[in-house]
Write a protein that holds these residues in place. Structure first.
Motif, PDB file in Angstrom:
ATOM      1  N   ILE A 225       0.537  -1.413  -0.141  1.00 50.83           N
ATOM      2  CA  ILE A 225      -0.273   0.024   0.212  1.00 50.83           C
ATOM      3  C   ILE A 225       0.710   1.083  -0.006  1.00 50.83           C
ATOM      4  N   HIS A 226       1.751   1.076   0.359  1.00 51.12           N
ATOM      5  CA  HIS A 226       2.547   2.779   0.792  1.00 51.12           C
ATOM      6  C   HIS A 226       4.241   2.208   0.841  1.00 51.12           C
ATOM      7  N   PHE A 227       4.697   1.860  -0.138  1.00 48.68           N
ATOM      8  CA  PHE A 227       6.461   1.517  -0.541  1.00 48.68           C
ATOM      9  C   PHE A 227       7.116   1.015  -0.133  1.00 48.68           C
ATOM     10  N   GLY A 228       7.695   0.232   0.460  1.00 46.69           N
ATOM     11  CA  GLY A 228       8.701   0.963   1.415  1.00 46.69           C
ATOM     12  C   GLY A 228       8.349   0.784   2.860  1.00 46.69           C
ATOM     13  N   LYS A 229       7.388   1.399   3.088  1.00 43.26           N
ATOM     14  CA  LYS A 229       6.768   1.406   4.839  1.00 43.26           C
ATOM     15  C   LYS A 229       6.175   0.531   5.411  1.00 43.26           C
ATOM     16  N   SER A 230       5.415  -0.080   4.140  1.00 43.42           N
ATOM     17  CA  SER A 230       4.436  -1.319   4.929  1.00 43.42           C
ATOM     18  C   SER A 230       5.128  -2.812   4.831  1.00 43.42           C
ATOM     19  N   GLU A 231       6.380  -3.109   4.495  1.00 40.65           N
ATOM     20  CA  GLU A 231       7.202  -3.715   3.673  1.00 40.65           C
ATOM     21  C   GLU A 231       8.197  -3.826   5.207  1.00 40.65           C
ATOM     22  N   LEU A 232       8.711  -2.800   5.909  1.00 39.46           N
ATOM     23  CA  LEU A 232       9.402  -2.430   7.050  1.00 39.46           C
ATOM     24  C   LEU A 232       8.152  -2.390   8.636  1.00 39.46           C
ATOM     25  N   ALA A 233       7.207  -2.144   7.880  1.00 33.10           N
ATOM     26  CA  ALA A 233       5.756  -1.807   9.580  1.00 33.10           C
ATOM     27  C   ALA A 233       4.982  -3.650   9.510  1.00 33.10           C
ATOM     28  N   LEU A 234       5.394  -4.192   8.319  1.00 29.69           N
ATOM     29  CA  LEU A 234       5.113  -5.279   8.289  1.00 29.69           C
ATOM     30  C   LEU A 234       6.102  -6.627   9.392  1.00 29.69           C
ATOM     31  N   SER A 235       7.346  -6.176   8.916  1.00 34.05           N
ATOM     32  CA  SER A 235       7.930  -7.110   9.431  1.00 34.05           C
ATOM     33  C   SER A 235       8.513  -6.359  11.424  1.00 34.05           C
ATOM     34  N   ARG A 236       7.203  -5.477  11.487  1.00 34.10           N
ATOM     35  CA  ARG A 236       7.881  -5.570  12.865  1.00 34.10           C
ATOM     36  C   ARG A 236       7.067  -5.582  13.556  1.00 34.10           C
ATOM     37  N   PHE A 237       5.397  -5.885  12.551  1.00 35.27           N
ATOM     38  CA  PHE A 237       4.882  -6.514  13.457  1.00 35.27           C
ATOM     39  C   PHE A 237       4.926  -8.359  13.764  1.00 35.27           C
ATOM     40  N   SER A 238       5.177  -8.684  12.719  1.00 34.34           N
ATOM     41  CA  SER A 238       5.456 -10.269  12.501  1.00 34.34           C
ATOM     42  C   SER A 238       6.964 -10.952  13.374  1.00 34.34           C
ATOM     43  N   SER A 239       8.214  -9.544  13.818  1.00 32.10           N
ATOM     44  CA  SER A 239       8.272  -9.545  14.586  1.00 32.10           C
ATOM     45  C   SER A 239       8.210 -10.557  16.229  1.00 32.10           C
ATOM     46  N   CYS A 240       7.409  -8.787  15.971  1.00 30.04           N
ATOM     47  CA  CYS A 240       6.274  -9.608  17.892  1.00 30.04           C
ATOM     48  C   CYS A 240       5.521 -10.473  17.500  1.00 30.04           C
TER      49      CYS A 240
END
Length: 443
Positions: free
Chosen positions: A221-236
């Motif tokens: 949805i937001h190039f670059g930002k969605s990938e990082l946000a998903l990574s941090r959520f999945s890490s938690c």
């Protein structure tokens, strides 16, 4: 009257006997010893203090002899100070990297030894957890220094290499060596515990796959930002799953992780005949010293990675995925082979698969969270080549573990798979690494 007179006559006798008893007590050996102790208290205290100091020195020398001077691998320990000297005098990155690697190798092995000694006082289950934790301390320390320097790809590749090394090289070496020693029978291990660990590894692969697929399909949805946000959520989420796994392993389902011998009975996995060589506090002190020294050398190692890649004309992906984990996993490799040759295959599987599980479910998410705190955009997008390698490796190992038996041929297959992986990364060019990019042809 007679009774009163007898009582009056007995009173002076009682007083006299009491006085005589007090005089005898004053001259008794106990009282004399107390007087002598009170007179010579300072001298006696100094003698006991000297004796305790002598015992302390003897314990220190004995601990140094066992931990530092006994293993032959510790002949490589001077390479650590040499790396510091070469860095300060010449600054040649190739030699600094090479000497740092050699210096960390015996430290990682001794870290595993100190953890093994500590496990005698904590029990087999907690001991396996400690072994996996401090066995991965080298990789985690290197990763934190690499994150500090903004080298996210080195962090990703070194952690990926640690998982691959444990699952293919360490476990394969344990199966192969144990199968050669006990070639007339199939060694067995706890299949239920291996299945649970394989499930966690597949969950880790899921956490790494979705950010990579999101990136390469360009569906963010937001190039670059969605990938990082998903990574941090999945890490938690992965960290929560790992904590639940620890509770499951140590509290609610202890019987699932007991060793299974050939007759089908459950044991704790550590023989009663084995005794610790150093005390619990000595183990804790050595763990602290070795971790601090590894931290110092890791800083020099990380600083010299890119320079070593140029000097040796070797891809930085190969250095990060193959060379760094082999050195960091020296303790696990030695422990897994030793346990397998003693027919304690549950401990070998626990060290190898447990270490891979801990790196995938704790080490990688931990680095994402630490990078979040540091302001570094560390994510779970390990690129398509690395993610596919991890997925295939987990599937191969899970398939070989499903029957709960081991032999030397299974170990040979795993080690040959690791050779294929190493050769693949030797010819792999990392698209995100400036060092690995080939120079443009001259016009």
């Amino acid at each position: 009257m007679d009774k009163l007179s007898k009582t009056n006559q007995m009173e002076p006798l009682d007083e006299r006997s009491i006085l005589e008893f007090e005089d005898e007590s004053l001259g008794s050996p106990d009282s004399l010893a107390k007087k002598a102790h009170s007179l010579d208290g300072n001298q006696h205290g100094s003698i006991s203090e000297d004796h305790s100091n002598g015992n302390m020195l003897n314990r220190v020398f004995r601990s140094l002899k066992i931990v530092v001077f006994k293993p032959k691998m510790n002949l490589l320990m001077p390479c650590g100070p040499l790396a510091v000297i070469v860095h300060s005098m010449t600054g040649h990155p190739g030699w600094v990297f090479f000497l740092s690697l050699l210096g960390i190798m015996p430290l990682a092995e001794r870290l595993g030894y100190a953890t093994e000694q500590l496990s005698f006082f904590t029990g087999a289950t907690v001991g396996s957890l400690l072994n996996a934790t401090f066995g991965n301390a080298t990789e985690l320390i290197i990763s934190v220094y690499a994150l500090k320097n903004g080298m996210m790809r080195v962090v990703q590749q070194s952690l990926l290499g640690s998982i691959l090394s444990n699952m293919l090289l360490v476990l394969g070496g344990a199966f192969f060596s144990g199968g050669l020693v006990f070639c007339k029978k199939e060694q067995v291990f706890n299949k239920s515990a291996a299945v649970v660990s394989s499930g966690l590894l597949l969950m880790a692969v899921m956490g790494l796959t979705f950010p990579a697929v999101l990136h390469f399909t360009h569906t963010e949805i937001h190039f670059g930002k969605s990938e990082l946000a998903l990574s941090r959520f999945s890490s938690c989420v992965m960290l929560v799953a790992y904590i639940a796994y620890l509770v499951f392993q140590l509290k609610s389902q202890k019987n699932l992780y007991l060793s299974v011998d050939e007759g089908g009975t459950s044991t704790e996995g550590i023989s009663d005949e084995e005794v610790p060589e150093i005390s619990m506090w000595e183990s804790i002190i050595w763990l602290s010293i070795l971790t601090a020294w590894i931290s110092l050398l890791s800083e020099y190692l990380v600083d010299a990675i890119q320079g070593a890649s140029v000097a040796w004309k070797m891809p930085i992906a190969f250095i990060s995925v193959i060379l760094l984990p082999i050195i960091g996993n020296a303790a696990e490799h030695a422990s897994a082979i030793m346990f397998a040759m003693k027919d304690k295959l549950d401990l070998s599987v626990g060290v190898a698969i447990g270490s891979s599980t801990q790196i995938s479910m704790f080490g990688i998410p931990f680095c994402v969270v630490i990078g979040w705190i540091m302001g570094r955009p560390m994510d779970l997008n390990f690129q398509l080549f690395e993610t596919a390698t991890l997925l295939i490796t987990v599937l191969v190992v899970a398939f070989l573990l499903q029957d709960g038996t081991s032999n030397y041929f299974k170990g040979l297959m795993l080690m040959l798979c690791y050779l294929i992986v190493a050769a693949s990364f030797f010819v792999h060019v990392d698209p995100n690494s400036v060092v690995d990019k080939p120079s443009p042809p001259e016009s």
